[in-house]
Design a protein around this motif. Structure first.
Motif, PDB file in Angstrom:
ATOM      1  N   GLN A 340      29.057  13.757  23.782  1.00 29.87           N
ATOM      2  CA  GLN A 340      30.144  13.075  24.474  1.00 29.87           C
ATOM      3  C   GLN A 340      30.230  13.480  25.944  1.00 29.87           C
ATOM      4  O   GLN A 340      29.935  14.622  26.321  1.00 29.87           O
ATOM      5  CB  GLN A 340      31.490  13.372  23.794  1.00 29.87           C
ATOM      6  CG  GLN A 340      31.679  12.638  22.480  1.00 29.87           C
ATOM      7  CD  GLN A 340      33.149  12.508  22.100  1.00 29.87           C
ATOM      8  OE1 GLN A 340      33.990  13.296  22.509  1.00 29.87           O
ATOM      9  NE2 GLN A 340      33.454  11.491  21.298  1.00 29.87           N
ATOM     10  N   HIS A 348      41.060  10.128  25.639  1.00 41.17           N
ATOM     11  CA  HIS A 348      40.468   8.968  24.982  1.00 41.17           C
ATOM     12  C   HIS A 348      39.350   8.388  25.861  1.00 41.17           C
ATOM     13  O   HIS A 348      39.180   8.754  27.024  1.00 41.17           O
ATOM     14  CB  HIS A 348      41.531   7.896  24.710  1.00 41.17           C
ATOM     15  CG  HIS A 348      42.654   8.376  23.829  1.00 41.17           C
ATOM     16  ND1 HIS A 348      42.545   8.464  22.466  1.00 41.17           N
ATOM     17  CD2 HIS A 348      43.910   8.808  24.138  1.00 41.17           C
ATOM     18  CE1 HIS A 348      43.676   8.921  21.947  1.00 41.17           C
ATOM     19  NE2 HIS A 348      44.529   9.142  22.954  1.00 41.17           N
ATOM     20  N   HIS A 349      38.597   7.468  25.277  1.00 42.84           N
ATOM     21  CA  HIS A 349      37.564   6.705  25.999  1.00 42.84           C
ATOM     22  C   HIS A 349      36.536   7.621  26.668  1.00 42.84           C
ATOM     23  O   HIS A 349      36.218   7.473  27.850  1.00 42.84           O
ATOM     24  CB  HIS A 349      38.197   5.769  27.033  1.00 42.84           C
ATOM     25  CG  HIS A 349      39.175   4.807  26.429  1.00 42.84           C
ATOM     26  ND1 HIS A 349      40.535   4.943  26.614  1.00 42.84           N
ATOM     27  CD2 HIS A 349      38.984   3.734  25.632  1.00 42.84           C
ATOM     28  CE1 HIS A 349      41.165   3.969  25.955  1.00 42.84           C
ATOM     29  NE2 HIS A 349      40.239   3.211  25.348  1.00 42.84           N
ATOM     30  N   GLU A 352      29.758   8.159  25.013  1.00 47.37           N
ATOM     31  CA  GLU A 352      28.924   8.617  23.908  1.00 47.37           C
ATOM     32  C   GLU A 352      27.463   8.345  24.232  1.00 47.37           C
ATOM     33  O   GLU A 352      27.081   7.206  24.539  1.00 47.37           O
ATOM     34  CB  GLU A 352      29.307   7.914  22.601  1.00 47.37           C
ATOM     35  CG  GLU A 352      30.603   8.410  22.011  1.00 47.37           C
ATOM     36  CD  GLU A 352      30.829   7.892  20.584  1.00 47.37           C
ATOM     37  OE1 GLU A 352      30.127   6.920  20.194  1.00 47.37           O
ATOM     38  OE2 GLU A 352      31.685   8.445  19.879  1.00 47.37           O
ATOM     39  N   LEU A 381      31.121   3.745  24.555  1.00 45.37           N
ATOM     40  CA  LEU A 381      32.500   4.245  24.529  1.00 45.37           C
ATOM     41  C   LEU A 381      32.817   4.873  23.175  1.00 45.37           C
ATOM     42  O   LEU A 381      32.383   4.375  22.130  1.00 45.37           O
ATOM     43  CB  LEU A 381      33.480   3.100  24.776  1.00 45.37           C
ATOM     44  CG  LEU A 381      33.947   2.825  26.202  1.00 45.37           C
ATOM     45  CD1 LEU A 381      34.836   1.593  26.206  1.00 45.37           C
ATOM     46  CD2 LEU A 381      34.698   4.001  26.780  1.00 45.37           C
ATOM     47  N   SER A 382      33.620   5.939  23.205  1.00 50.94           N
ATOM     48  CA  SER A 382      34.031   6.575  21.945  1.00 50.94           C
ATOM     49  C   SER A 382      35.014   5.711  21.176  1.00 50.94           C
ATOM     50  O   SER A 382      35.141   5.842  19.955  1.00 50.94           O
ATOM     51  CB  SER A 382      34.656   7.941  22.234  1.00 50.94           C
ATOM     52  OG  SER A 382      35.815   7.800  23.055  1.00 50.94           O
ATOM     53  N   GLU A 383      35.699   4.812  21.874  1.00 52.21           N
ATOM     54  CA  GLU A 383      36.647   3.898  21.242  1.00 52.21           C
ATOM     55  C   GLU A 383      36.799   2.680  22.152  1.00 52.21           C
ATOM     56  O   GLU A 383      36.623   2.773  23.364  1.00 52.21           O
ATOM     57  CB  GLU A 383      37.997   4.571  21.032  1.00 52.21           C
ATOM     58  CG  GLU A 383      38.614   5.099  22.307  1.00 52.21           C
ATOM     59  CD  GLU A 383      39.709   6.116  22.033  1.00 52.21           C
ATOM     60  OE1 GLU A 383      40.840   5.679  21.756  1.00 52.21           O
ATOM     61  OE2 GLU A 383      39.420   7.325  22.100  1.00 52.21           O
ATOM     62  N   PRO A 384      37.095   1.513  21.597  1.00 53.81           N
ATOM     63  CA  PRO A 384      37.160   0.304  22.432  1.00 53.81           C
ATOM     64  C   PRO A 384      38.391   0.282  23.338  1.00 53.81           C
ATOM     65  O   PRO A 384      39.347   1.041  23.142  1.00 53.81           O
ATOM     66  CB  PRO A 384      37.205  -0.821  21.397  1.00 53.81           C
ATOM     67  CG  PRO A 384      37.785  -0.189  20.175  1.00 53.81           C
ATOM     68  CD  PRO A 384      37.307   1.238  20.179  1.00 53.81           C
ATOM     69  N   GLU A 386      41.420  -2.013  24.405  1.00 53.37           N
ATOM     70  CA  GLU A 386      42.172  -3.156  23.891  1.00 53.37           C
ATOM     71  C   GLU A 386      42.672  -4.033  25.046  1.00 53.37           C
ATOM     72  O   GLU A 386      43.303  -3.541  25.979  1.00 53.37           O
ATOM     73  CB  GLU A 386      43.367  -2.675  23.052  1.00 53.37           C
ATOM     74  CG  GLU A 386      42.999  -1.806  21.861  1.00 53.37           C
ATOM     75  CD  GLU A 386      42.415  -2.613  20.712  1.00 53.37           C
ATOM     76  OE1 GLU A 386      42.566  -3.852  20.708  1.00 53.37           O
ATOM     77  OE2 GLU A 386      41.804  -1.987  19.818  1.00 53.37           O
ATOM     78  N   VAL A 415      33.804  -6.132  20.614  1.00 51.64           N
ATOM     79  CA  VAL A 415      33.540  -5.231  19.487  1.00 51.64           C
ATOM     80  C   VAL A 415      33.015  -6.030  18.302  1.00 51.64           C
ATOM     81  O   VAL A 415      32.084  -5.605  17.595  1.00 51.64           O
ATOM     82  CB  VAL A 415      34.815  -4.455  19.118  1.00 51.64           C
ATOM     83  CG1 VAL A 415      34.617  -3.687  17.812  1.00 51.64           C
ATOM     84  CG2 VAL A 415      35.211  -3.521  20.240  1.00 51.64           C
ATOM     85  N   PRO A 506      39.492  -6.459  21.645  1.00 53.57           N
ATOM     86  CA  PRO A 506      38.967  -5.167  22.093  1.00 53.57           C
ATOM     87  C   PRO A 506      37.524  -5.320  22.599  1.00 53.57           C
ATOM     88  O   PRO A 506      36.736  -6.113  22.076  1.00 53.57           O
ATOM     89  CB  PRO A 506      39.017  -4.316  20.819  1.00 53.57           C
ATOM     90  CG  PRO A 506      38.862  -5.295  19.696  1.00 53.57           C
ATOM     91  CD  PRO A 506      39.529  -6.571  20.164  1.00 53.57           C
ATOM     92  N   THR A 508      33.999  -3.021  24.246  1.00 46.73           N
ATOM     93  CA  THR A 508      33.340  -1.738  24.427  1.00 46.73           C
ATOM     94  C   THR A 508      32.421  -1.801  25.642  1.00 46.73           C
ATOM     95  O   THR A 508      32.289  -2.852  26.278  1.00 46.73           O
ATOM     96  CB  THR A 508      32.549  -1.331  23.161  1.00 46.73           C
ATOM     97  OG1 THR A 508      32.124   0.022  23.296  1.00 46.73           O
ATOM     98  CG2 THR A 508      31.356  -2.238  22.942  1.00 46.73           C
TER      99      THR A 508
END
Length: 555
Positions: A340, A348-349, A352, A381-384, A386, A415, A506, A508
């Motif tokens: 990471q 967040h975000h 990766e 990205l570790s999370e999308p 939104e 996503v 969402p 990415t």
């Protein structure tokens, strides 16, 4: 022609009756061309044909220069006579005839003198410039190469600034080094004094001096002509030296180079493959290929312009953070934890790393470097994010490409994908060189597509200026409900449209290649200071970020 084998290499002896003396017929043709130019009787089509002949026909060019010198001498003597007074009813118009003809002749001759590098009169008053370039005026010809380095800093108004795109033409380097990258990806470093004619993205002619050539593994055939023609396919490194009409040599440091001994017509008399640590020598009608051990100092430095890191200051980081991005990846020491990359704006975000484990992704000294790989490799990205397309967003980063190629910097992808083997995009930012759409070479492309579930077209912006290999470039892409905007080193391009969508989907992010599945359009170069905003950066904010690192524009 007779041939023999000698020592370690093959020696070819060629007897040629080609003469450097001009014939009376060529002198008459050159004289007629000059007279028609002076009299204003030549059409644009005839002028284009004349220019092409001057660039390609050495014997005619010699005759033309000789006749130009004679014309200059005649003008010198004419100016030494006292003015004539002619008393006729048409005295007013007649009195302008001779001076106008002389003035026009001087202007035209000076123009062609500049075209063929007869610039001694300029040197006497202003000193010899580092280089001269005469671009072909033939209609329909596009750029074939770009300037990526020069050993002397260019002053305002100097020809061939770094980043300039070059069409076919004649280049004379009086001193120093000039590095070009052809659209084919081939890099050529010219060492002065030298003269080279740029013909196409795959071909050039070295008339005198020295040119070092590096070709990438995926390059098409490239020809550098001279007394010995050098043709390469694939990865190679060689130097061509031309010391005059009858002497030249090719030193091959890496790869294979097909050398050809050329006859008077320019056709090949004999071709000989020259491999690493060998030299092909053409002198006095003989071609000899022999083994050679080269010192490192003999190799021409045609690596990227510098090996510098961006080195952003704390002031830059504070300015970016003050504008509140959602994502800010700096790639600093300690920012990589496992696979990471730390987001400097919160928990967040994070980034990766999806590496091919072949060294094609490297993070060190505050930047991420992507090298070409046969496998897929990217940063996601570790999370999308939104709803980033609900209203406005901005994407900002610095990039330094290794060479001209078609490669993706960053993409915003849904996503949810309709085809998991062929991902679609909302937005793509890429280095555009020889792509499947029409544009100038080595530019930045922003593609925005809504709905992002299709692969059919989209709205495009291309940067007005070049992204020069080896030079750090600041990129900002902005989407608003009214337009998409692209800033490249502060220069703006806009595409207006109604882009007000109620899109809460969402998305990415993918850095370094087209998408997370296909290893297409891989970036070869470095990225730094990647920031993503859920708002539109203003022009003032963008200018402030850019000038903290690059400084205010020169006046």
């Amino acid at each position: 022609m007779r041939s023999s084998t000698c020592g370690l290499g093959r020696r070819i002896i060629v007897e040629s009756s080609m003469s450097q003396q001009t014939t009376p017929q060529l002198e008459r043709e050159a004289r007629l061309a000059i007279d028609r130019l002076v009299d204003g009787q030549i059409s644009p089509e005839e002028f284009a044909r004349l220019e092409q002949r001057l660039l390609t026909d050495q014997s005619f060019r010699l005759a033309y220069v000789e006749q130009s010198d004679m014309q200059s001498e005649l003008e010198h003597h004419l100016r030494s006579f006292p003015p004539l007074t002619i008393n006729t009813d048409h005295a007013e118009s007649s009195s302008w005839g001779l001076p106008f003809a002389i003035a026009l002749s001087v202007l035209i001759l000076l123009g062609f003198a500049n075209l063929f590098f007869i610039n001694s009169w300029k040197s006497a008053f202003f000193g010899e410039p580092m280089l001269d370039f005469a671009e072909s005026q033939l209609i329909g010809q596009g750029p074939v190469a770009m300037v990526i380095r020069r050993s002397e800093e260019a002053s305002a108004g100097s020809p061939l600034q770094i980043g300039d795109r070059l069409k076919p033409g004649a280049l004379r380097l009086n001193r120093g080094d000039l590095q070009l990258e052809f659209l084919s990806g081939v890099r050529v470093q010219l060492t002065g004094p030298a003269e080279m004619h740029l013909l196409t993205e795959h071909q050039a002619t070295l008339l005198s001096g020295q040119a070092g050539v590096v070709t990438p593994p995926d390059s098409d055939s490239f020809s550098l002509n001279g007394p010995v023609s050098a043709v390469v396919n694939g990865s190679s490194e060689f130097v061509l030296h031309v010391e005059g009409p009858g002497r030249g040599e090719v030193d091959v440091f890496q790869g294979e180079v097909m050398t050809s001994l050329l006859g008077p017509s320019g056709d090949t008399l004999l071709n000989e493959m020259v491999t690493s640590n060998h030299r092909a020598l053409f002198a006095d009608g003989e071609l000899t290929v022999s083994s050679k051990t080269f010192d490192q100092s003999q190799r021409i430095d045609t690596i990227p312009v510098d090996n510098l890191y961006l080195n952003p200051t704390d002031q830059y980081a504070e300015a970016v953070k003050a504008d509140a991005p959602l994502v800010y990846w700096r790639f600093e020491d300690g920012d990589v934890i496992g696979n990471q990359i730390v987001n400097h704006m919160g928990d967040h975000h994070h980034g990766e790393i999806h590496s091919a484990e072949d060294g094609s992704i490297e993070i060190s000294r505050g930047r991420i470097r992507f090298a070409k790989s046969p496998q897929g490799r990217h940063v996601g990205l570790s999370e999308p994010i939104e709803g980033i397309n609900r209203r406005a967003f901005s994407i900002e980063f610095w990039v330094r490409t290794d060479r001209m190629h078609w490669g993706t910097f960053l993409g915003l992808l849904p996503v949810t994908q309709a085809d998991p083997e062929k991902e679609s995009h909302l937005c793509v930012l890429e280095y555009a060189n020889q792509t499947n759409v029409v544009h100038r070479p080595a530019t930045i492309r922003m593609l925005y597509r809504y709905p992002p579930t299709t692969y059919d077209g989209g709205k495009n912006i291309f940067s007005p200026n070049s992204c020069t290999p080896g030079i750090w470039t600041h990129i900002v892409a902005v989407k608003t409900p009214e337009a998409i905007r692209l800033y490249c080193d502060g220069q703006l391009q806009v595409n207006l449209d109604d882009l007000d969508f109620d899109d809460s989907s969402p998305y990415t992010v993918v850095l370094g290649q087209l998408d997370s599945v296909r290893s297409m359009r891989q970036l070869e170069g470095q990225l730094d200071e990647v920031a993503i905003y859920e708002k539109a950066l203003t022009e003032e904010q963008i200018r402030r970020h850019y000038e903290i690192i690059a400084g205010p524009p020169k006046t």
